[in-house]
Write an enzyme that holds these catalytic residues in place. Sequence first.
Site, PDB file in Angstrom:
ATOM      1  N   GLY A 164     -11.982   6.234   7.615  1.00 35.77           N
ATOM      2  CA  GLY A 164     -12.630   5.204   8.409  1.00 35.77           C
ATOM      3  C   GLY A 164     -11.671   4.091   8.802  1.00 35.77           C
ATOM      4  O   GLY A 164     -10.475   4.324   9.032  1.00 35.77           O
ATOM      5  N   SER A 165     -12.177   2.883   8.842  1.00 32.32           N
ATOM      6  CA  SER A 165     -11.394   1.766   9.376  1.00 32.32           C
ATOM      7  C   SER A 165     -10.283   1.272   8.466  1.00 32.32           C
ATOM      8  O   SER A 165      -9.508   0.401   8.874  1.00 32.32           O
ATOM      9  CB  SER A 165     -12.324   0.601   9.723  1.00 32.32           C
ATOM     10  OG  SER A 165     -13.138   0.940  10.833  1.00 32.32           O
ATOM     11  N   THR A 166     -10.185   1.780   7.236  1.00 35.03           N
ATOM     12  CA  THR A 166      -8.990   1.430   6.455  1.00 35.03           C
ATOM     13  C   THR A 166      -7.732   1.949   7.148  1.00 35.03           C
ATOM     14  O   THR A 166      -6.642   1.417   6.940  1.00 35.03           O
ATOM     15  CB  THR A 166      -9.058   1.995   5.018  1.00 35.03           C
ATOM     16  OG1 THR A 166      -9.237   3.411   5.067  1.00 35.03           O
ATOM     17  CG2 THR A 166     -10.183   1.356   4.231  1.00 35.03           C
ATOM     18  N   PHE A 167      -7.904   2.986   8.000  1.00 34.77           N
ATOM     19  CA  PHE A 167      -6.746   3.506   8.733  1.00 34.77           C
ATOM     20  C   PHE A 167      -6.219   2.490   9.741  1.00 34.77           C
ATOM     21  O   PHE A 167      -5.070   2.594  10.193  1.00 34.77           O
ATOM     22  CB  PHE A 167      -7.091   4.816   9.444  1.00 34.77           C
ATOM     23  CG  PHE A 167      -5.892   5.555   9.970  1.00 34.77           C
ATOM     24  CD1 PHE A 167      -5.147   6.382   9.146  1.00 34.77           C
ATOM     25  CD2 PHE A 167      -5.481   5.381  11.287  1.00 34.77           C
ATOM     26  CE1 PHE A 167      -4.022   7.042   9.624  1.00 34.77           C
ATOM     27  CE2 PHE A 167      -4.358   6.039  11.773  1.00 34.77           C
ATOM     28  CZ  PHE A 167      -3.624   6.872  10.937  1.00 34.77           C
ATOM     29  N   LYS A 168      -7.029   1.492  10.090  1.00 36.24           N
ATOM     30  CA  LYS A 168      -6.573   0.468  11.040  1.00 36.24           C
ATOM     31  C   LYS A 168      -5.412  -0.347  10.483  1.00 36.24           C
ATOM     32  O   LYS A 168      -4.708  -1.022  11.252  1.00 36.24           O
ATOM     33  CB  LYS A 168      -7.742  -0.438  11.426  1.00 36.24           C
ATOM     34  CG  LYS A 168      -8.792   0.272  12.273  1.00 36.24           C
ATOM     35  CD  LYS A 168     -10.032  -0.581  12.477  1.00 36.24           C
ATOM     36  CE  LYS A 168     -11.099   0.206  13.232  1.00 36.24           C
ATOM     37  NZ  LYS A 168     -12.393  -0.522  13.302  1.00 36.24           N
TER      38      LYS A 168
END
Length: 487
Positions: A218-222
């Site tokens: 999810g958005s931890t990849f951002k």
Amino acid sequence: MNNAIRHTWVFSVGLFLVLFAALSVVQVGVTDQLEAHPQNVRELYQDRGASRGAITVDGTAIADSVPSPDTPFDYQRVYRDSEVYSGLTGFYSIVEQPNGLEGAMNEYLSGRSDSQFFDRITSLFTGDTTEGAQVELTVDPELQRLAHDTIADGTRGSIVVTDVETGEVKAMASKPSFDANALATHSSSEFVATKEELQDQNVPLYGDPAIKDRFFPGSTFKLLDTAAMLESGDYAADEELEVPDELELPNSDTPITNFRGGICSQREEAELSWIFAQSCNTPFAAAAMDLGEDEIRSTAEAFGFNDSELRIPMSVTESVFPEDLTKASLAQSSIGGFEVQATPLQMNMVAAAIANDGTMMAPHLVESVRGPDLQVLEQSEPEELGEPISSSTAEELSELMKGPIESGTAVGAQSDVVDIHAKTGTADFGETTESGAPIVNSWITGFADVGDSTYAVTVAYQDIPYEDGHNLTVSNLKTMFEGAVDQ
């Protein structure tokens, strides 16, 4: 010497040489084959009933061998606080090969490592049993207990805590857990029955999910998108970017959207710092398409994605960033979707490298190995895996990671005790509960100064209703950091 005596002497010498050669072949050449032969019952009893070395945490054994006088085996493997540690220790069984640390450190624990060669030679002459070496872990027992207790019962959750400067794993726990003693039984029928029961309950027996399971981050990849953006020199934290509610993708009927019910729709343009704090999807997807697949993948790989060689010393499942992406699949990948997969340890390594001025350390569980006489056979040292980002980019990212805590998606982790930097993530893969609530992977990864050290903490829940997952991750992160400060 007459011919009869000479012939007898030659025959005797030849027979002796043949016997000596055969004995040498048996004792040296095919020892491993004979020991592994399934019909070698004597070797089975000797091996499975041997006195293995202890696995210790802060000087206390969490796994060791005790005499077993009323069974065919000399010793019984015993695990203490096993529900807390079984994901690390694994189990030692008479039926299967050892796994977890029992398997990864088997050469030392069984006394068969190269560094214990002279001990084995000595035992041949003395008749004593070769003792295994003691394996001391880097784990903090109070943090390990806290991590285990903090994960909600009835969920599939993991917590990883590491020291960012050394790579030492201070805690790594997952649920559901199990009692390794039930699988260390000397009864093969009991082992099979227990194993089937645990597998029916979907209990992971062969590796801690924190290093074995990989799933949408999810958005931890951002964090990686932002690293690539800042490293490119084309973006800055105070630069304003467009924040459309939807982003149409080339050759795709499925646009990227921001989280429904979030506040990203309040602004048509916003600074990267605000976008990061609120975790708006569309600006990151647009930036990823502008930067291109090579930039995003090279950043991901610099942080450890697509690396199948990592050991801690157990093998770690490879986290994946795909290749040959279309513009649409690149955009989906940039927000931790499509075919991007990560282990909790991987996202912990990302946060740790940012906290450590851009230097990524090798995570490790074993502090030292000591022989039966307590002589050090192996001592771990901090090892650098690389510098995925510059120190200046790490500093900018560290500052950005304050935003989710102060006014963004992780305000529930605000603390009066410790200054936390973090990034949340939610991966919605299309499944729902009976009431229609989305089932997601829920993440948070971050770091904070704890006394003289800096710890990275990652919390991840798989297949959990959105509200439950979000509330648990942020509260668990806060609990772990405040608990570490109290140590």
